[in-house]
Design an enzyme around this catalytic site. Sequence first.
Site, mmCIF file in Angstrom:
data_model
loop_
_atom_site.group_PDB
_atom_site.id
_atom_site.type_symbol
_atom_site.label_atom_id
_atom_site.label_comp_id
_atom_site.label_asym_id
_atom_site.label_seq_id
_atom_site.Cartn_x
_atom_site.Cartn_y
_atom_site.Cartn_z
ATOM 1 N N CYS A 93 0.830 -1.219 0.000
ATOM 2 C CA CYS A 93 0.000 0.000 0.000
ATOM 3 C C CYS A 93 0.864 1.268 0.000
ATOM 4 C CB CYS A 93 -0.928 -0.027 1.216
ATOM 5 S SG CYS A 93 -1.643 1.574 1.639
ATOM 6 N N GLY A 94 0.699 2.093 -1.041
ATOM 7 C CA GLY A 94 1.483 3.326 -1.152
ATOM 8 C C GLY A 94 1.224 4.305 -0.017
ATOM 9 N N HIS A 95 -0.048 4.460 0.382
ATOM 10 C CA HIS A 95 -0.379 5.377 1.472
ATOM 11 C C HIS A 95 0.235 4.907 2.785
ATOM 12 C CE1 HIS A 95 -2.941 7.889 -0.918
ATOM 13 N NE2 HIS A 95 -3.739 6.890 -1.252
ATOM 14 N N CYS A 96 0.313 3.563 2.955
ATOM 15 C CA CYS A 96 0.938 3.013 4.163
ATOM 16 C C CYS A 96 2.431 3.358 4.186
ATOM 17 C CB CYS A 96 0.759 1.494 4.226
ATOM 18 S SG CYS A 96 -0.960 0.946 4.248
#
Length: 409
Positions: free
Chosen positions: A4-7
Site C-alpha cells: 500500500c502506497g499510502h501506508c
Amino acid sequence: APWCGHCKALAPEYAKAAKVLADKESTIKLAKVDATIEPELAEKYGIRGYPTLKFFRSGSHVDYTGGREQDTIVSWLEKKTGPAAKELETVEAAEEFLKENNVAVVGFFKDRDSKEAKAFMSTAVAVDDYPFGVTSSEDVYKKYEAKCGSALPLIVDFSHETAQKIFGGEIKSHLLFFISKEAGHLKEFVEPAKEVAKKFREQILFVTIDADQEDHTRILEFFGMKKDEVPSLRIIRLEEDMAKYKPETNDLSADKILEFVQSFLDGKVKQHLLSQDLPEDWDKEPVKVLVATKFDEVAFDKTKDVLVEFYAPWCGHCKQLVPIYDKLGEKYKDSDSVVVAKIDATANELEHTKISSFPTIYLYRKGDNEKVEFKGERTLEGFVKFLEGEKDEQPEEEDKEEKPTKDEL
C-alpha cells in the site's frame, strides 16, 4: 498492507510520532499490524482499506480521525487521553507548549464560564488537527500581547486537512515557508520566525509547506520553484488573482522575514511575475515562442498584428490546436505585418494580462495595440478570417479548460 502506497507514506511519520511520545515518556503506545498475514484480526475489526488506524483505550476502540503527519498524530492522541485544552499557568509553560507544536491555538479567557470560553473549549474538543492551550495568566497575556477573549494561531502547516481552513479564513495574505522537514528547516528557520508571526498575526497568515511531499509538487510549480530552491519564502495575496511576491534575498533570518513582510504591507514589494528563460531559437519556427520578459517587445510592436495563444501544457484543447496553429504560422511566416506566437501561461505571467482558461487567444492590433480576443472556430479558415478583418463577426466561443483553482492546487 506492505504493497500500500499510502501506508508507505505514513510509515516514517508514524515512527516519528512514536518516538516523540516515547521521549515524553507518554503512556500512549503506537503499534502496527500487517493485515495481509493477520486476515482474521483484520476481519474482526472490519478493516476494508489501508491504512486504517484505530485507537484502543481500556479495551474499547474508536476510529482514528486525525492527520497523517507526526504532529497531527501526536496532537490527536494527546487530546483523546488528556484535557481538550492544556492549562498554561506560566510564561515558561506557554513557551514550552508553543515550542513543542508547530501549529497551536491558545485561548486567553479569565472567565471560563463565559460564552466565548465555552465556545473555545467546545471547539478544542471537536478539532483534532491542532493542540489547544488556555490561560488566564496576566504574565502570559503580556508576553503575547493578548487580550481576554482572544485566540492566538501561530504558524499553520499546509496539508489536505488544513487547506480549507487556510484558504477559507479571514486573512487573505499568506506568507509561505517552502521547507524540508527532513533537512530540519522547521527548527532552523520556522521556529525563530514565530515572533514575527506573532507581530503580524492579524494581517498575514504564516504557512509552512513541506517540499519533501510529492503531493506538494504542484504548489511549487505554481510558484515557478524547484526543489533545490528550498528553503524559500513567498507571499501570496488571494484577493488579487493570487498575486505572488518574492523577497529580494533568500536570507530566512527572522529580521529579514520581518523586513520582507513589513515592506509588503507598506506596498513597497513589486508583484513577482513568473517568466521562463527565452529560448535561443524562440523566433526560428513560424509560430514564435514568447516568454514574459520578451512579451511586450513583440506583442506591442505597433507595425504588426500579433496573434498570441496563451496555453497550458496539460490542456487537451491546446494540444488539439497545435497542428492547426502551426499551419497558421506557416501561412504567415513571410508576412511583414502579421506575427503568430504562443506563450505557456502557466510558467509566464504578465501584469497587464491575466489568463483563467485555456487556450485563450488574443490579437494585439498594429497601430493602437488594442487587445481583441479570438472567440471564433479554431480552424485555419476561422483564424484567417479573424486576422483579415472580420473580428467583429465571430461565432460563439469554443470550450476552454479552466486554470486550476487554489483548492485544486
